[in-house]
Design an enzyme around this catalytic site. Structure first.
Site, PDB file in Angstrom:
ATOM      1  N   GLU A   1      -6.956  11.610   2.187  1.00 52.02           N
ATOM      2  CA  GLU A   1      -7.289  10.747   3.311  1.00 52.02           C
ATOM      3  C   GLU A   1      -7.186  11.556   4.592  1.00 52.02           C
ATOM      4  O   GLU A   1      -6.221  12.309   4.795  1.00 52.02           O
ATOM      5  CB  GLU A   1      -6.350   9.544   3.396  1.00 52.02           C
ATOM      6  CG  GLU A   1      -6.667   8.640   4.593  1.00 52.02           C
ATOM      7  CD  GLU A   1      -5.813   7.397   4.668  1.00 52.02           C
ATOM      8  OE1 GLU A   1      -6.006   6.611   5.636  1.00 52.02           O
ATOM      9  OE2 GLU A   1      -4.961   7.198   3.767  1.00 52.02           O
TER      10      GLU A   1
ATOM     11  N   GLU B   1       0.873  -1.174   0.000  1.00 55.05           N
ATOM     12  CA  GLU B   1       0.000   0.000   0.000  1.00 55.05           C
ATOM     13  C   GLU B   1       0.916   1.232   0.000  1.00 55.05           C
ATOM     14  O   GLU B   1       1.824   1.313   0.823  1.00 55.05           O
ATOM     15  CB  GLU B   1      -0.880  -0.006   1.241  1.00 55.05           C
ATOM     16  CG  GLU B   1      -1.880   1.127   1.343  1.00 55.05           C
ATOM     17  CD  GLU B   1      -2.687   1.062   2.638  1.00 55.05           C
ATOM     18  OE1 GLU B   1      -3.758   1.689   2.694  1.00 55.05           O
ATOM     19  OE2 GLU B   1      -2.228   0.380   3.595  1.00 55.05           O
TER      20      GLU B   1
END
Length: 395
Positions: free
Chosen positions: A375, A279
């Protein structure tokens, strides 16, 4: 909205350093025209596509193709050469290509208008103007694809020109209109050829996408908890980034007044690879103070990319909302490039970050996605991305 696809590649310079750092917990996620004549005995004026005048030993004028023959004459002569019209005078006519002069480069001669301006040099035929040499005179033409002056012989031209590019993403600060609002804690779709995703492990939020513009906005509340909204590219996890080609993003973002991102927040690029399961984040901005550190990280050095210095980190995680690598994967590694000074717009040379990670021993697997991201780990607010464009140029 504009759709630039410009590829700006900067050289990645990696300096390896290994140390551990800690901080807040991170989220998981012409024709030729002019004075030309042929010999003739008739006096008078004849007409063609182009017109001009010259003097010689004979009186009269004739019609001929420009530069196809030489002769002397006086009066007004016209030729069929060229798709533009013009006037000129000269004492002699010469073969096309044997003269030089100044004019506009392009398919027509003289002062021209077009998409490129500058000085060019070429041969007469496709470029013509005021000529000197075996043919003397001046020619004025209209309608061309380039503007400026040129000197030379037919067919080819060289010189300098100014070119309008796709524009600076930092100049786009206004969202398009007529967007579609998607409210959810877990949804995905496609807009204007790019994939969008919204995810939250709380009450969710919204993402607004546009059918004809690579742009989006996102809104979250205090109950959204870990919240991600993104727009970009997805793949089938069968190719590495080098096999895909050169990946580039352009972005511009504005934060609404009073917006906050909680304990952590990332604005930039987000994505996944598989085999190994990675990720990754490229962090260019944050609601928190830059440079951010996700916590529990290992410093892998720095890299100069897109005019800024990035610190490279790795971090082990189990995430809070699963992964893109399959249910059997319970833990994985996160990669980070964190810019030392925040920026709210520009080009992100994504593939250069990947190459920098390679040089630091941070190896990606097959590509699953790479997307422009916001985010947050709490707070509430709205962020707009008037530009959120991603592209791949095949090798």
């Amino acid at each position: 909205m504009r759709r630039p696809v410009r590829l700006l590649i900067s050289t990645a310079i990696i300096s390896a350093a290994a140390c551990s750092s800690s901080g807040n917990t991170g989220g998981d996620s012409g024709d030729t025209s002019g004075a030309m004549s042929t010999s003739g005995s008739a006096a008078g004026v004849s007409s063609g596509t182009n017109s001009g005048s010259g003097s010689g030993s004979a009186t009269g004028g004739s019609t001929g193709t420009a530069g196809s023959s030489t002769g002397t004459g006086s009066g007004t002569t016209a030729g069929t050469a060229g798709s533009s019209t013009g006037t000129g005078s000269g004492t002699t006519a010469g073969t096309a290509g044997s003269s030089t002069g100044t004019g506009a480069a392009g398919s027509t001669a003289g002062a021209k208008s077009g998409s490129t301006a500058g000085s060019t040099t070429g041969t007469s035929g496709s470029t013509a103007g005021a000529k000197s040499g075996s043919t003397a005179g001046s020619t004025t033409g209209t309608s061309g694809t380039t503007a400026g002056t040129s000197t030379g012989t037919a067919g080819t031209a060289s010189g300098t020109s100014s070119e309008v590019d796709g524009g600076d993403p930092c100049s786009d600060t206004t969202l398009p209109t007529d967007g579609t609002v998607h409210m959810s804690s877990n949804a995905q779709g496609m807009a204007d050829g790019l994939d969008w995703t919204i995810w939250s492990n709380g009450s969710g939020g919204s993402i607004t996408t546009y059918a004809d513009a690579e742009a989006f906005s996102a809104t979250w509340t205090s109950g959204s908890n870990d919240f991600l909204a993104r727009l970009g590219l997805s793949w089938d996890s069968t190719k590495t980034y080098t096999q895909l080609g050169t990946i580039t993003a352009e972005f511009s973002e504005t934060k609404s007044s009073g917006s906050s991102g909680g304990g952590y927040s990332y604005i930039g690029i987000y994505g996944w690879s598989v085999n190994p399961c990675i990720e990754f984040y490229i962090v260019d901005d944050s609601f928190n103070k830059m440079p951010v550190n996700p916590g529990s990280t290992t410093n892998k050095g720095t890299a100069m990319i897109d005019g800024g210095s990035y610190t490279l980190y790795t971090r082990p995680t189990t995430g809070t909302g699963g992964n893109q690598c399959g249910a059997s994967v319970q833990s994985w590694t996160q990669f980070y490039s964190v810019r030392s000074k925040a920026r709210a717009c520009g080009t992100i040379s994504v593939s250069q970050h990947f190459a920098a990670w390679d040089m630091a021993g941070m190896t990606l697997g097959n590509m699953n996605q790479a997307q422009i991201l916001v985010e947050v780990g709490g707070g509430s607010g709205t962020i707009n991305f008037p530009v959120a464009s991603m592209s791949v140029q095949s090798m």
